[in-house]
Design an enzyme around this catalytic site. Structure first.
Site, mmCIF file in Angstrom:
data_model
loop_
_atom_site.group_PDB
_atom_site.id
_atom_site.type_symbol
_atom_site.label_atom_id
_atom_site.label_comp_id
_atom_site.label_asym_id
_atom_site.label_seq_id
_atom_site.Cartn_x
_atom_site.Cartn_y
_atom_site.Cartn_z
ATOM 1 N N GLU A 1 11.299 -16.992 -11.615
ATOM 2 C CA GLU A 1 10.952 -17.095 -10.089
ATOM 3 C C GLU A 1 9.542 -17.485 -9.931
ATOM 4 O O GLU A 1 9.047 -17.362 -8.627
ATOM 5 C CB GLU A 1 11.047 -15.259 -9.614
ATOM 6 N N HIS B 1 7.431 -8.957 -7.495
ATOM 7 C CA HIS B 1 8.707 -8.969 -7.179
ATOM 8 C C HIS B 1 9.560 -8.079 -8.258
ATOM 9 O O HIS B 1 9.321 -8.054 -9.428
ATOM 10 C CB HIS B 1 9.288 -10.396 -7.545
ATOM 11 N N HIS C 1 13.431 -5.509 -8.623
ATOM 12 C CA HIS C 1 14.687 -5.199 -8.233
ATOM 13 C C HIS C 1 14.987 -3.804 -8.280
ATOM 14 O O HIS C 1 15.802 -3.056 -8.754
ATOM 15 C CB HIS C 1 15.808 -5.664 -9.425
ATOM 16 N N TYR D 1 7.097 5.525 11.041
ATOM 17 C CA TYR D 1 6.006 4.686 11.505
ATOM 18 C C TYR D 1 5.342 3.932 10.615
ATOM 19 O O TYR D 1 4.602 2.846 10.952
ATOM 20 C CB TYR D 1 5.171 5.719 12.320
ATOM 21 N N HIS E 1 19.552 -8.982 -4.053
ATOM 22 C CA HIS E 1 18.694 -9.526 -4.919
ATOM 23 C C HIS E 1 17.707 -8.357 -5.102
ATOM 24 O O HIS E 1 17.670 -7.692 -6.318
ATOM 25 C CB HIS E 1 18.039 -10.790 -4.823
ATOM 26 N N TYR F 1 -8.343 1.450 10.021
ATOM 27 C CA TYR F 1 -8.954 1.820 8.795
ATOM 28 C C TYR F 1 -9.136 0.656 7.912
ATOM 29 O O TYR F 1 -9.198 0.685 6.917
ATOM 30 C CB TYR F 1 -7.612 2.495 8.207
HETATM 31 ZN ZN LIG Z 1 14.537 -11.221 -9.181
#
Ligand SMILES: [Zn+2]
Length: 218
Positions: free
Chosen positions: A76, A95, A97, A116, A158, A211
């Site tokens: 990726e 990233h 899963h 919220y 994905h 903040y």
């Molecule tokens: Zn992936």
């Protein structure tokens, strides 16, 4: 060539993969992480396994995506590079899963403002990027678009992406997103969650900015 402080960045990437694994988000080798380093980036290698990953195995990519030195980057890498190029305020990309994010991504719909804390991601929803085959430039383009003015997105059928000014910030958002995705799915099992109006999310964003949070742009 690595700069002296890249050693610490490489170790921070290893530590982040370990923490994703401990949280149960990695599922073997599916998670990948990157951070900006000079004009290029450092990224976890393909098939990164928390049990065997070391700082030396982190892969350096030049700005054009070519490998500097040894190693094969995560499949990726297009996505990581495209996000870091598109958003100068982002220095780290995660990233995964993670289960509940994947479940929601398979519905191909955004995570709405049912709570919220959705505002922590920059707006009134967390978008779900359209499906594209893993590892492609098309998926990278879809992710960049879904992240506009946001700190996270889902990837259809994905998983998810979270971004931040540091690996720590991106990791915290990853945990927050998976938690909210789980809570949303629970609420959907019980009925139809009431979605907060945009004006309320605007108020929450205002409080968050108090903040010292910064808004992503690009
Ligand atoms: Zn992936």
């Amino acid at each position: 060539m690595d700069k002296p402080d890249d050693r610490a960045l490489r170790q921070a990437l290893v530590d982040t993969v370990a923490r994703l694994d401990a949280a149960g988000y990695n599922h073997g080798t599916s998670g990948n992480v990157s951070c900006r380093s000079g004009a290029g980036l450092l990224i976890s290698p393909t098939g990164a396994n928390a049990a065997t990953l070391t700082a030396d195995r982190i892969v350096r990519l030049a700005p054009d995506g070519s490998v500097v030195g040894d190693g094969v980057p995560s499949s990726e890498w297009h996505m990581h590079r495209a996000i870091l190029n598109a958003y100068p305020a982002v220095d780290a990309v995660i990233h995964t899963h993670a289960d509940c994010c994947v479940a929601l991504s398979c519905l191909q719909r955004p995570l709405p403002a049912f709570h919220y804390m959705i505002a922590a991601f920059g707006g009134a929803d967390v978008r779900c990027a359209p499906y594209a085959t893993f590892g492609t430039a098309a998926l990278a383009d879809n992710a960049v678009e879904a992240l506009r003015d946001r700190r996270a997105c889902l990837l259809s059928n994905h998983g998810m992406i979270a971004v931040g000014a540091s690996l720590e910030a991106a990791l915290n958002l990853t945990i927050k997103l998976e938690t909210l995705a789980r809570q949303y799915l629970l609420a959907c099992q019980a009925g139809s969650p009431v979605i907060l109006p945009d004006a309320e999310i605007a108020r929450v964003l205002e409080r968050y900015s108090g903040y010292g949070r910064t808004r992503l742009s690009g």
